[in-house]
Motif scaffolding. Structure first.
Motif, short mmCIF file in Angstrom:
data_model
loop_
_atom_site.label_atom_id
_atom_site.label_comp_id
_atom_site.label_asym_id
_atom_site.label_seq_id
_atom_site.Cartn_x
_atom_site.Cartn_y
_atom_site.Cartn_z
N PRO A 127 0.83 -1.21 0.00
CA PRO A 127 0.00 0.00 0.00
C PRO A 127 0.86 1.26 0.00
O PRO A 127 1.98 1.26 0.48
N GLY A 128 0.29 2.33 -0.54
CA GLY A 128 1.01 3.60 -0.55
C GLY A 128 0.57 4.50 -1.68
O GLY A 128 -0.26 4.12 -2.52
N PHE A 129 1.12 5.69 -1.68
CA PHE A 129 0.78 6.70 -2.69
C PHE A 129 1.11 6.21 -4.09
O PHE A 129 0.31 6.35 -5.02
N LYS A 130 2.30 5.62 -4.25
CA LYS A 130 2.73 5.15 -5.57
C LYS A 130 1.80 4.08 -6.12
O LYS A 130 1.50 4.07 -7.32
N THR A 131 1.33 3.18 -5.27
CA THR A 131 0.45 2.11 -5.72
C THR A 131 -0.86 2.65 -6.27
O THR A 131 -1.35 2.20 -7.31
N ILE A 132 -1.45 3.63 -5.58
CA ILE A 132 -2.71 4.21 -6.03
C ILE A 132 -2.53 4.92 -7.36
O ILE A 132 -3.36 4.81 -8.27
N ILE A 133 -1.42 5.64 -7.52
CA ILE A 133 -1.17 6.35 -8.77
C ILE A 133 -0.97 5.36 -9.92
O ILE A 133 -1.50 5.55 -11.03
#
Length: 281
Positions: free
Chosen positions: A163-169
Motif C-alpha cells: 500500500p502507498g501513494f505510488k500504488t494508487i497512482i
C-alpha cells in the motif's frame, strides 16, 4: 395591409450604428469565467478549493508538532490551544495530520487529472483522427482495460508492491484515463470532418499538428468538464482505499484513514471526527 414608402427610408449618410459593438469582446477564458460566476454551486466549490489548498500547504507550519510524532502522555485529548483539532490514540496532533491528509488527497486528485489529460487526450485523439483499423485496434485495447475493475487492480498492486501513494497512482494510471480517451474520441470524431480540418490538410499540416493545434483545442470545453469530475473521483477512491486499510501507509495521514480511526472511536472521542471541545474540557 398596404405598406407605404415612408416605412422604407435609406439610413442617413455616414450612419454606422448597425456596425456598433453592443457588448464587449470576450476571449475564451473571460467567457468561461462569466459563465462560472452564474453557477452558485460551482463558485462555492471554487471558493472551498481556494481555501483548502493553502491550508493543506501551509497548515502544518502553524503547529510545532509533526504528523508522525507520538506523545502518549497527551493521547486522545480534545481540541485546545495547543492542539487545535485534538490528538489521536498515539498522541499525534490531528490538526497536522488532517492537513497532511488533505495534501495527499489533493496530490492524488491533481496527478490523476494530469494522467487523464496526457494519456486520455493523446490516445483518444489519435484513435479518432486516424480511424479505420487503427481506431478498431485501439478501441479493443480500451475495452479490455475497461473490463477490469479499478478496485481489483488496486488490490493486486497492493499485494505485489504494497500500500502507498505510488500504488494508487499506478493503479489509476492503468485504468483511470480510459473514460477521458473515449470522451475525446467521440468529440474528435464529430470535429474532424469540419472545414477547418480539411483546410489544414490541404495546406500540408500533419496529423499531429491537426490533432493538437485544431481538434483538441476545440474539444477543450468537454475536456475541462471531465477533469472537474476526475479530481473528486480520484480523491474519493483514495479515501475509500485508506478507509478500508488498503491506502496510504502509516504514519502518513490520509482523510480516509483519519475517518476510519475516528469512526471506531466516535462514541468515546467525538472530536476525532468533528473537532470540538468535550463537555469535561
Amino acid at each position: 395591409m398596404e405598406m407605404s414608402k415612408e416605412l422604407f427610408q435609406p439610413p442617413p449618410k455616414g450612419d454606422q450604428s448597425g456596425e456598433a459593438i453592443v457588448r464587449p469582446s470576450l476571449n475564451y477564458w473571460q467567457d468561461a469565467w462569466r459563465r462560472l460566476k452564474k453557477n452558485k454551486l460551482a463558485m462555492f466549490g471554487l471558493i472551498a478549493l481556494i481555501v483548502l489548498t493553502p491550508l493543506a500547504i501551509f497548515g502544518p507550519i502553524f503547529s510545532k508538532y509533526d504528523y508522525a510524532t507520538q506523545v502518549y502522555e497527551i493521547k486522545n485529548q480534545p481540541p485546545s490551544a495547543a492542539h487545535w483539532f485534538g490528538t489521536d490514540d498515539f498522541g499525534r496532533d490531528l490538526w497536522v495530520r488532517v492537513w497532511w491528509g488533505t495534501r495527499i488527497s489533493l496530490a492524488i486528485g491533481i496527478t490523476a487529472a494530469l494522467l487523464d489529460l496526457v494519456f486520455g487526450v493523446i490516445y483518444g485523439g489519435i484513435s479518432a483522427y486516424y480511424g479505420g483499423r487503427v481506431d478498431d485496434i485501439m478501441q479493443r485495447f480500451i475495452e479490455i482495460i475497461y473490463s477490469i475493475p479499478f478496485l481489483l487492480i488496486s488490490i493486486l498492486l497492493i499485494i505485489v508492491i504494497g500500500p502507498g501513494f505510488k500504488t494508487i497512482i499506478i493503479a489509476y494510471a492503468i485504468t483511470g484515463w480510459v473514460p477521458m480517451a473515449r470522451l475525446v474520441r467521440g468529440q474528435i470524431l464529430a470535429l474532424k470532418e469540419q472545414e477547418y480540418v480539411l483546410a489544414a490538410r490541404t495546406l500540408g499540416a500533419g496529423g499531429a499538428r491537426i490533432i493538437f493545434k485544431h481538434l483538441v483545442p476545440n474539444a477543450l470545453g468537454i475536456i475541462i468538464v471531465q477533469i472537474t469530475f476526475i479530481v473528486p473521483s480520484a480523491i474519493f477512491v483514495e479515501a475509500f482505499l485508506s478507509f478500508i486499510g488498503l491506502g496510504i501507509r502509516v504514519p502518513l495521514a490520509s482523510l480516509g484513514s483519519l475517518l476510519s480511526d475516528g469512526a471506531n472511536n466516535i462514541r468515546l472521542y467525538p472530536h476525532r471526527v468533528i473537532p470540538r471541545r468535550s463537555c469535561s474540557a
